[in-house]
Design an enzyme around this catalytic site. Structure first.
Site: not given
Length: 235
Positions: A2, A108
């Site tokens: 993240c 991601e």
DNA sequence: CCAGACGTTGTT
DNA sequence: GTCTGG
DNA sequence: CCAGACGTTGTT
DNA sequence: GTCTGG
């Protein structure tokens, strides 16, 4: 994990979802499909006396005890749920300065360093996500205004994330908001919330490498690549 | 006792 | 290769 | 998280 | 500010 997320939540949506106290100054929020560390972004927190507010804070937690100037501060974008209650940088924020970071989804990357491929992960129904966060307030020694900053909690992957990455942000659902934000909640109750998100709600799909650059912007960054499966197939 | 660290991620 | 900036 | 820089001197 | 290492 993240290190990039998205949010399109409006002030009205935020106000209603988190039950922001009436009279708290509204934030002028623009959709952001490429939120990067050091950005000033909205966080939701309980006020010291009573009530709840949403304010802008810097992504990248600067511990209150940091010495030197802002440039020498370590950038703490994430905090591991497994160790958050004991580490020097997070212990106090975990005890008394928890927050929610509103989001729509996050990015991601998979693949090798020379060819990193971005994925977008969001709610299957297009809904919003509430990331568990910590905030802190750092007072510069030179007398300039205090800097409020935040980090996003991470935990292990759920079934959707596992093929892509070994970590994911901690997401909270509305029934958990009050306890997470309340400074009086005990550590065991807090730690019990720091779990991988349920498996039936998130979707993940490949997006354009345009998002690799922190200068890229726009809703098209979250559009699925054509000719790519909607479910993760890598690894 | 003082000095020095204090964090996560990914990739090789 | 590694650090900084966004 | 990835992209991009990675430096000093002097002059305007 | 507080903990760890020496």
């Amino acid at each position: 994990m993240c290190g990039r997320y998205t949010t399109t939540m409006t002030w009205r949506e935020m106000h209603d979802l988190y039950r922001i106290t009436e009279g708290v100054p509204a934030l002028n929020l623009e959709p952001n499909y490429n939120v990067t560390p050091t950005s000033r972004m909205p966080i939701v927190r309980d006020r010291e006396a009573d009530g709840r507010e949403a304010v802008l804070a810097r992504w990248g937690l600067i511990p209150f005890w940091h010495k030197g100037d802002i440039k020498t501060a370590r950038m703490l974008n994430n905090a591991r749920a497994e160790t958050v209650s004991s580490l020097a940088s997070f212990r106090e924020p975990f005890r008394r300065r928890r927050c929610i970071v509103p989001a729509d989804g996050f990015y991601e990357w998979t693949g090798e360093k020379q060819a990193r491929l971005p994925w977008y992960i969001g709610m299957g129904d297009g809904g919003t996500l509430s990331m568990a966060g910590l905030w802190d307030r750092w007072e510069p020694k030179d007398g300039s205004p205090p800097v409020d900053s935040f980090a996003i909690l991470t935990t292990g992957p759920n079934k959707i994330m596992a093929p892509i990455h070994e970590r994911m942000p901690v997401f909270l659902d509305p029934p958990q908001f009050d306890a997470w934000l309340n400074a009086k909640t005990d550590a065991p109750d807090l730690l019990a919330m720091l779990r991988p998100y349920r498996d039936d709600a998130l979707i993940a799909y490949r997006v354009s490498t345009e998002v690799n650059s922190n200068r890229s912007a726009g809703a098209h960054l979250t559009q699925p690549l054509t000719d790519e499966p909607r479910q993760p197939t890598l690894l």
